[in-house]
Every structure is written in structure tokens, then in C-alpha cells.
Write a protein that holds these residues in place. Structure first.
Motif, PDB file in Angstrom:
ATOM      1  N   ASP A 136      83.561  53.221  23.844  1.00  0.00           N
ATOM      2  CA  ASP A 136      82.927  53.170  25.140  1.00  0.00           C
ATOM      3  C   ASP A 136      82.564  54.603  25.430  1.00  0.00           C
ATOM      4  O   ASP A 136      81.553  55.229  25.548  1.00  0.00           O
ATOM      5  CB  ASP A 136      82.837  52.177  26.451  1.00  0.00           C
ATOM      6  CG  ASP A 136      82.620  50.606  25.747  1.00  0.00           C
ATOM      7  OD1 ASP A 136      82.549  50.763  24.793  1.00  0.00           O
ATOM      8  OD2 ASP A 136      82.932  49.207  26.447  1.00  0.00           O
ATOM      9  N   TYR A 177      77.933  58.990  29.320  1.00  0.00           N
ATOM     10  CA  TYR A 177      79.089  58.370  29.713  1.00  0.00           C
ATOM     11  C   TYR A 177      78.394  58.063  31.269  1.00  0.00           C
ATOM     12  O   TYR A 177      79.483  57.818  31.630  1.00  0.00           O
ATOM     13  CB  TYR A 177      80.039  58.957  29.593  1.00  0.00           C
ATOM     14  CG  TYR A 177      80.146  59.603  27.964  1.00  0.00           C
ATOM     15  CD1 TYR A 177      81.291  58.470  27.127  1.00  0.00           C
ATOM     16  CD2 TYR A 177      80.230  60.621  27.446  1.00  0.00           C
ATOM     17  CE1 TYR A 177      80.826  58.730  25.817  1.00  0.00           C
ATOM     18  CE2 TYR A 177      80.412  60.908  25.850  1.00  0.00           C
ATOM     19  CZ  TYR A 177      81.020  59.883  25.564  1.00  0.00           C
ATOM     20  OH  TYR A 177      80.501  60.213  23.871  1.00  0.00           O
ATOM     21  N   THR A 200      78.354  54.007  32.177  1.00  0.00           N
ATOM     22  CA  THR A 200      78.789  53.326  32.210  1.00  0.00           C
ATOM     23  C   THR A 200      80.546  54.226  32.744  1.00  0.00           C
ATOM     24  O   THR A 200      81.199  53.244  33.477  1.00  0.00           O
ATOM     25  CB  THR A 200      79.778  53.529  30.737  1.00  0.00           C
ATOM     26  OG1 THR A 200      78.590  53.700  29.904  1.00  0.00           O
ATOM     27  CG2 THR A 200      81.310  52.463  29.933  1.00  0.00           C
TER      28      THR A 200
END
Length: 258
Positions: free
Chosen positions: A171, A86, A89
Motif C-alpha cells: 500500500d 500516500y 493512507t
């Protein structure tokens, strides 16, 4: 009574034609004799300077960016700084929101590098700059009239990234438990949970008896459980809530009558 009738009309009581009787040669002026002496002074409302609605909107958006940036920091902490998978992002979002907050892309880049340095497995500086470059580009687009027009034509508030909470949760794979500790990146269930919590607290303040409070809380829990498990039977709901099926049936009747 003829004083209040128009000259040339007919008096319905007597059938006589109404005439004007001039008692003197003075002619009244509508402005000085009537308006200024007998009518209230009507002042035009002063126009407010600036554009308050737009300022409020910008203020709210700024608060949203700030709250979301804090939520990112909190999320990293909740995961014990282990955010592999992650990182790109998170850094992209952080850099974009910092650009929006600071209006200083150079400082925003410094901040995202510091943000990345706290990860257990941080990305290399070159990777950060490359992976998040479009964040600054999108921030710059917010100042473009053409870019804003295109964005609005597509149904957005304006140019730039306008992520929904649902998209961010998906996400970043933010769990329901993690959402409990976040300020603004929350889903519908967490929103309802907080709303119900406030309601329960309000009821306590209103002085409900212990039994009434327990019943009200049971109702709220049942409603929340039904939202999370819409196809569950009464027996299944009873197991989830650890109460008897008959009590579930009683509560459902009350919900139906409310």
C-alpha cells in the motif's frame, strides 16, 4: 514374609492360607499415624492471579502499534516529507495506531493533524478528519463484544485493523532500501538480510579466520541471491555476486552437502 501378604490368599512357598494375627487392640489411623508421620506434606500449588498470557499479548500488540507508528514517521522522513499519493493512507494508519496506543481519540486526532502538517503538501484539516474517521470507528469496535466475535469467526485476532507487513509494504510502496531503516514494517528479504547479518557477526565473535569468514559470507550472499533470483543460472549468479562460475559451483556443492 506373611506380614506383607493379604489375608485369605495362599502362600505360594508353603501352600498355607494366610491369616491375620492380632497382637493388640490398637487401630492405626491413616491420617494421623501414617500420613502425618511418614508421608511428605503435599501443598496445593497457588493459583496465579490475573491472566498473564493475555497481558503479554496485549503488551506485544501495543509494542507493534508503537513501532509501526515510528516506522511511518521514519518513512516520511526518508522520502523528504514528499508523500503525495500516500498521505491519506499514512494519516489513516497513524490515527488508528495512535488511538490504540493512547486510548484517547481526541489526542490521536491532534497527533495525526501534527503528523500531516510535516508533509511538504499537507492535506487540509477537513480532509484529514474525513479520510481518517473510520480509523476511530474501527478502534471503538475493538471494545464491542459482537464485533470481536465476528472478527474472530473470520480468522482475525479481534476487531480492528490487522494489517500484515506485506499489505503495508504494498500500500505504501516501501522499497527494499527503505526497509533497511525501518524497525518492523519489513518484508521477508529484509528479515533474512538482518538474520544473516547477525549470523555473520556471531561468527566473527566465534573467532573464525579471515578466509573462513569470507567463505561463510559468500555462502550467505549466494543463498540470499538464490532466494531473490530462484531461476538464475550459475553463470548469472556469478555475475550478480561478482565471482567466478567455478566458485559458485563449489559453493553450491557445499550448500547441497550441508
Amino acid at each position: 514374609s506373611r506380614i506383607f501378604r493379604l489375608a485369605g490368599t495362599t502362600n505360594s512357598n508353603s501352600g498355607e492360607k494366610v491369616t491375620v494375627q492380632y497382637r493388640h487392640d490398637y487401630r492405626y489411623d491413616l491420617k494421623t499415624d501414617i500420613r502425618d508421620k511418614y508421608l511428605p506434606n503435599l501443598e496445593k500449588p497457588k493459583k496465579k492471579k490475573g491472566r498473564p498470557p493475555k497481558i503479554v499479548t496485549l503488551h506485544n500488540i501495543r509494542n507493534l502499534h508503537y513501532s509501526r507508528a515510528l516506522d511511518l514517521i521514519k518513512l516520511v522522513k526518508l522520502r523528504n516529507y514528499e508523500v503525495t499519493g500516500y498521505r491519506e493512507t499514512m494519516c489513516f494508519l497513524y490515527r488508528y495506531w495512535q488511538c490504540c496506543l493512547l486510548n484517547d481519540p481526541k489526542k490521536a486526532l491532534e497527533d495525526v493533524l501534527e503528523f500531516n502538517s510535516k508533509f511538504k503538501n499537507p492535506l487540509k484539516e477537513k480532509e484529514i478528519i474525513t479520510a481518517t474517521r473510520s480509523a476511530e470507528k474501527s478502534w471503538n469496535a475493538r471494545s464491542s463484544k459482537k464485533a470481536n466475535e465476528i472478527a474472530k469467526d473470520r480468522g482475525y485476532l479481534g476487531a480492528g485493523y490487522n494489517y500484515s507487513n506485506k499489505r503495508l509494504i504494498e500500500d505504501l510502496d516501501i522499497t527494499s532500501e527503505e526497509q533497511k531503516y525501518l524497525k518492523t514494517i519489513i518484508g521477508t528479504k529484509e528479515k533474512y538480510r538482518r538474520k544473516n547479518k547477525k549470523r555473520r557477526e556471531a561468527r566473527r565473535v566465534d573467532g573464525m579466520t579471515k578466509r573462513e569468514r569470507q567463505k561463510a559470507e559468500a555462502l550467505e550472499k549466494l543463498k540470499e541471491t538464490i532466494r531473490e533470483n530462484p531461476t538464475a543460472s550459475q553463470r548469472e549468479l556469478a555475475k550478480l555476486l561478482n565471482i567466478s562460475p567455478s566458485y559458485v559451483n563449489k559453493l553450491l556443492k557445499q550448500i547441497g552437502n550441508s
